[in-house]
Design an enzyme around this catalytic site. Structure first.
Site, PDB file in Angstrom:
ATOM      1  CE1 TYR A  76       0.452   1.921   4.196  1.00  0.00           C
ATOM      2  CE2 TYR A  76       0.804  -0.421   4.559  1.00  0.00           C
ATOM      3  CZ  TYR A  76       0.924   0.892   4.981  1.00  0.00           C
ATOM      4  OH  TYR A  76       1.540   1.176   6.179  1.00  0.00           O
ATOM      5  CB  CYS A  77       1.739   3.899  -1.661  1.00  0.00           C
ATOM      6  SG  CYS A  77       0.756   3.825  -3.176  1.00  0.00           S
ATOM      7  NE  ARG A  78       3.297   9.968  -0.792  1.00  0.00           N
ATOM      8  CZ  ARG A  78       4.211  10.585  -1.500  1.00  0.00           C
ATOM      9  NH1 ARG A  78       3.967  10.897  -2.765  1.00  0.00           N
ATOM     10  NH2 ARG A  78       5.392  10.880  -0.956  1.00  0.00           N
TER      11      ARG A  78
ATOM     12  CB  CYS B  11      -0.231   6.314  -4.227  1.00  0.00           C
ATOM     13  SG  CYS B  11       1.502   6.098  -3.783  1.00  0.00           S
TER      14      CYS B  11
END
Length: 221
Positions: free
Chosen positions: A177-179, A183
């Site tokens: 996962y990221c932002r 993202c």
């Protein structure tokens, strides 16, 4: 006439927050600061702008009351004024995705074709974490992980992933996962892992959405 002038002034002031967000670069800044506070130098790197230009954008957000500052030594750190600013950005993004026709095309141009990327929901990831049968990778920059991350996640910034692959359990299923939903880091991580024969999926959105849903989070490295 006085009432009309007063009403116009009021609505102009109410619209000032929206006006401050009427720039793609300032929207990017809000997206970065939704992950946690950052100094201007780091924000500039994240949005690909000079420090001078980034400072100007931050000052506009500051005047609109959307961000706040604190000083630590010679450095000034910026953060969102409160959680409602992140909510405002999420709502604006959602409305644009639903009603601006070119968003899907532009997202595909930037993110690539996601059809072949497996996606897991927040609810599914919560269940998997409870069963402890998944390895969760936070592929954002390290300062964002330190500011807040999904409880139990491992920090592996996207640029470090290729050299850290051998340290990851070979039989573990990975969720990256990221932002947020736009993202690219999580997509890059899943593609890299899949090419190396690993089982991998991306979280449907990102850390801010996870935190706003009241799901378990941690801070620090």
């Amino acid at each position: 006439m006085a009432d009309r002038v007063a009403k116009a002034a009021l609505f102009d002031a109410l619209a000032s927050a929206a006006k401050a967000l009427a720039s793609g670069r300032r929207a990017e800044i809000v997206d970065v600061l939704a992950q946690g506070e950052r100094p201007v130098e780091e924000v500039a790197i994240e949005i690909g702008q000079s420090i001078a230009n980034t400072s100007q954008h931050l000052q506009q957000l500051l005047r609109a009351g959307l961000v706040r500052t604190r000083r630590e030594g010679t450095r000034i750190y910026y953060a969102l004024a409160d959680d409602r600013v992140a909510d405002l950005w999420a709502m604006l993004r959602s409305v644009a995705a639903d009603h601006v026709a070119e968003i899907e095309r532009l997202a595909t141009n930037y993110l690539g074709d996601r059809e072949q990327l497996r996606t897991v929901t927040r609810a599914e990831l919560k269940r998997r974490l409870r069963r402890r049968d998944v390895l969760v990778l936070d592929v954002r920059p390290a300062p964002e992980f330190d500011a807040g991350h999904i409880a139990g996640a491992l920090s592996v910034p996207i640029e470090d992933l290729p050299r850290k692959l051998r340290d990851l359990p070979a039989d573990a299923e990975v969720v990256a996962y990221c932002r947020g939903p736009y993202c690219v880091y999580a997509d890059q991580a899943v593609r890299t892992l899949t090419k190396r024969g690993r089982r991998a999926a991306r979280l449907e959105d990102g850390f801010p959405e996870w935190a706003r849903a009241g799901l378990p989070v941690s801070t620090g490295s």
